[in-house]
Design an enzyme around this catalytic site. Structure first.
Site, PDB file in Angstrom:
ATOM      1  N   MET A  30       0.844  -1.195   0.000  1.00 48.40           N
ATOM      2  CA  MET A  30       0.000   0.000   0.000  1.00 48.40           C
ATOM      3  C   MET A  30       0.880   1.245   0.000  1.00 48.40           C
ATOM      4  O   MET A  30       0.439   2.322   0.412  1.00 48.40           O
ATOM      5  CB  MET A  30      -0.929  -0.014   1.214  1.00 48.40           C
ATOM      6  CG  MET A  30      -1.869  -1.221   1.190  1.00 48.40           C
ATOM      7  SD  MET A  30      -3.392  -0.950   2.087  1.00 48.40           S
ATOM      8  CE  MET A  30      -2.777  -0.687   3.716  1.00 48.40           C
ATOM      9  N   GLY A  31       2.129   1.093  -0.449  1.00 45.95           N
ATOM     10  CA  GLY A  31       3.025   2.249  -0.516  1.00 45.95           C
ATOM     11  C   GLY A  31       3.592   2.607   0.848  1.00 45.95           C
ATOM     12  O   GLY A  31       3.576   1.788   1.770  1.00 45.95           O
ATOM     13  N   LEU A  33       6.691   2.953   1.549  1.00 43.73           N
ATOM     14  CA  LEU A  33       7.574   1.785   1.632  1.00 43.73           C
ATOM     15  C   LEU A  33       8.733   2.002   2.599  1.00 43.73           C
ATOM     16  O   LEU A  33       9.247   3.107   2.743  1.00 43.73           O
ATOM     17  CB  LEU A  33       8.112   1.477   0.234  1.00 43.73           C
ATOM     18  CG  LEU A  33       7.026   1.238  -0.820  1.00 43.73           C
ATOM     19  CD1 LEU A  33       7.654   0.985  -2.185  1.00 43.73           C
ATOM     20  CD2 LEU A  33       6.116   0.085  -0.431  1.00 43.73           C
ATOM     21  N   HIS A  37       9.495  -3.710   3.240  1.00 43.52           N
ATOM     22  CA  HIS A  37       9.036  -3.978   1.865  1.00 43.52           C
ATOM     23  C   HIS A  37      10.216  -4.354   0.971  1.00 43.52           C
ATOM     24  O   HIS A  37      10.105  -5.229   0.115  1.00 43.52           O
ATOM     25  CB  HIS A  37       8.352  -2.736   1.274  1.00 43.52           C
ATOM     26  CG  HIS A  37       7.098  -2.331   1.974  1.00 43.52           C
ATOM     27  ND1 HIS A  37       7.023  -1.222   2.781  1.00 43.52           N
ATOM     28  CD2 HIS A  37       5.868  -2.899   1.997  1.00 43.52           C
ATOM     29  CE1 HIS A  37       5.797  -1.106   3.264  1.00 43.52           C
ATOM     30  NE2 HIS A  37       5.073  -2.109   2.804  1.00 43.52           N
ATOM     31  N   LYS A 150       4.969  -9.868   9.736  1.00 39.83           N
ATOM     32  CA  LYS A 150       4.454  -8.958  10.762  1.00 39.83           C
ATOM     33  C   LYS A 150       2.930  -9.026  10.842  1.00 39.83           C
ATOM     34  O   LYS A 150       2.361  -9.059  11.911  1.00 39.83           O
ATOM     35  CB  LYS A 150       4.900  -7.524  10.478  1.00 39.83           C
ATOM     36  CG  LYS A 150       4.698  -6.627  11.675  1.00 39.83           C
ATOM     37  CD  LYS A 150       4.571  -5.191  11.306  1.00 39.83           C
ATOM     38  CE  LYS A 150       3.177  -4.948  10.858  1.00 39.83           C
ATOM     39  NZ  LYS A 150       2.875  -3.696  10.288  1.00 39.83           N
ATOM     40  N   SER A 186       6.934  -0.687  10.152  1.00 38.34           N
ATOM     41  CA  SER A 186       5.561  -0.512   9.679  1.00 38.34           C
ATOM     42  C   SER A 186       5.420   0.898   9.131  1.00 38.34           C
ATOM     43  O   SER A 186       6.054   1.830   9.647  1.00 38.34           O
ATOM     44  CB  SER A 186       4.599  -0.698  10.863  1.00 38.34           C
ATOM     45  OG  SER A 186       3.340  -0.124  10.566  1.00 38.34           O
ATOM     46  N   SER A 187       4.596   1.026   8.106  1.00 36.45           N
ATOM     47  CA  SER A 187       4.382   2.358   7.525  1.00 36.45           C
ATOM     48  C   SER A 187       3.773   3.311   8.551  1.00 36.45           C
ATOM     49  O   SER A 187       3.926   4.518   8.462  1.00 36.45           O
ATOM     50  CB  SER A 187       3.446   2.263   6.317  1.00 36.45           C
ATOM     51  OG  SER A 187       3.974   1.353   5.395  1.00 36.45           O
TER      52      SER A 187
HETATM   53  O1  PAF Z   1      -0.037  -5.697   3.886  1.00 32.86           O
HETATM   54  C1  PAF Z   1      -0.447  -4.806   3.106  1.00 32.86           C
HETATM   55  O2  PAF Z   1       0.236  -3.826   2.818  1.00 32.86           O
HETATM   56  C2  PAF Z   1      -1.841  -4.929   2.516  1.00 32.86           C
HETATM   57  O3  PAF Z   1      -2.727  -5.480   3.423  1.00 32.86           O
HETATM   58  C3  PAF Z   1      -1.869  -5.687   1.173  1.00 32.86           C
HETATM   59  C4  PAF Z   1      -1.471  -7.143   1.353  1.00 32.86           C
HETATM   60  C5  PAF Z   1      -0.974  -5.007   0.187  1.00 32.86           C
HETATM   61  C6  PAF Z   1      -3.293  -5.685   0.604  1.00 32.86           C
HETATM   62  O4  PAF Z   1      -3.747  -4.386   0.382  1.00 32.86           O
END
Ligand code: PAF
Length: 281
Positions: A30-31, A33, A37, A150, A186-187
C-alpha cells in the site's frame, strides 16, 4: 523500471514476461515503503526472474475512515526506492481499475478467520484484504507473491484464500524487519513521536522473553506474566495477546500443537502496534 497504470497494461506486461518463460514475483503493497518492503523485493529478486510491485491503498480494507485518510502516501519516494532496488515494474492502479462496476467477484468465505483477533478488532478488514489480493492475482497471475510475517493473521487469510480457489500462486512469508529498538517496521511507525519510537521495542522484547519463559513455565502462566508486564507500562493498552495455532489462528492453551505463534496488538503513543513471534514450529 516500468510504470503500469491500468489493469490491462499490467495484465499484458505479465503475459509478455510469462511468454518469455519468466517466473513472476509480486510484492503487493500500500506504498509508504520501508526496508521491510525492500526485504520482500529482495526475496522476490532471489526467487523470480521478474519482480513486480503493486502500490494501492485499498479502501476496502480500512474499517476506519480516519485511518484511511491518515494513511501515509509518498509515491515519488516509493518509486525512487523501488527503482534503486532493481524492481522491474510497478503497478499503480486506480480504485476503478481494481473494483470496476459489475466485476464478478466471488464470495470469499474466510471460515471465521475474519471474526477473531485482528478480524474482531477491525470488522471487514480481512474481507477487504482477501478481495484485493484476489483481484491482484486475477490481473497478474504471479507465480509467487511475497508478504511480511508482521501481519501474521493476514498471511493466514491469504493462504486460506489461495487454497479456497486453488490459485496457482505460491505464497512466501518473509521475516519481520525491525528498527534498532526491536520495533517491527511498519508504515504507521512515522506516526510515533521520536521518543516513543525509540522505546517501542518493548513489545518485541516481551515476546522474546515469553519464548524464553515457556522453557521453564507453562504457556498460560508465561502469557499471563507477559500481559501483566505490558499492562503496567505507562500508555500501553493491550488489544489482544494470544498464542494461536499458526495454521488456523485458534487459541492454544499449551504447547502440544506443532505450530504455535503468539500474536500481539497493543495501542501505544496513539498507534496500534502489531507483532508476533513463532513459539514453536
Ligand atoms: O499488507 C499490506 O500492505 C496490505 O494489506 C496488502 C497485502 C498489500 C493488501 O492491500
Amino acid at each position: 523500471m516500468m510504470l503500469l497504470k491500468t489493469a490491462l497494461e499490467a495484465k499484458k506486461q505479465v503475459q509478455k514476461d510469462k511468454k518469455a518463460g519468466f517466473r513472476i514475483g509480486l510484492v503487493p503493497t500500500m506504498g509508504a515503503l520501508h526496508q521491510g518492503h525492500i526485504s520482500l523485493v529482495q526475496a522476490s529478486k532471489e526467487q523470480c526472474d521478474r519482480t513486480y510491485v503493486s502500490i494501492f491503498v485499498n479502501p476496502a480494507q480500512f474499517n476506519d475512515k480516519k485511518d484511511l485518510d491518515a494513511y501515509p502516501v509518498d509515491l515519488e519516494s516509493d518509486l525512487k526506492l523501488l527503482e534503486a532496488h532493481g524492481v522491474d515494474a510497478v503497478f499503480i492502479p486506480t480504485v476503478e481499475d481494481i473494483y470496476p462496476e459489475d466485476h464478478p467477484f466471488p464470495k470469499i468465505d474466510l471460515n471465521g478467520l475474519d471474526k477473531i483477533l485482528e478480524g474482531e478488532m477491525r470488522p471487514g478488514h480481512f474481507d477487504g484484504v482477501a478481495k484485493v489480493v484476489y483481484r491482484f492475482f486475477e490481473i497478474m497471475t504471479p507465480d509467487v507473491a511475497f508478504f511480511g510475517q508482521k501481519d501474521f493473521q493476514q498471511t493466514v487469510v491469504i493462504r486460506h484464500m489461495t487454497d479456497l480457489f486453488n490459485l496457482p500462486t505460491e505464497i512466501v512469508i518473509c521475516p519481520t524487519l525491525r528498527e534498532p529498538s526491536g520495533l517491527a517496521m511498519s508504515s504507521r511507525n512515522i506516526r510515533l513521536s521520536e521518543y516513543d519510537r525509540s522505546r517501542a521495542g518493548f513489545l518485541y522484547k516481551t515476546l522474546l522473553k515469553l519464548k524464553e519463559d515457556i522453557n521453564y513455565i507453562a504457556l498460560e502462566e508465561a502469557v499471563g506474566k507477559a500481559k501483566n508486564y505490558l499492562r503496567n507500562l505507562p500508555g500501553v493498552k493491550i488489544e489482544y495477546f494470544a498464542p494461536v495455532n499458526g495454521r488456523n489462528m485458534e487459541i492454544v492453551h499449551d504447547l502440544s500443537q506443532d505450530y504455535i505463534v503468539c500474536v500481539a496488538v497493543i495501542q501505544f503513543g496513539g498507534i496500534r502496534m502489531l507483532d508476533n513471534i513463532v513459539l514453536k514450529k
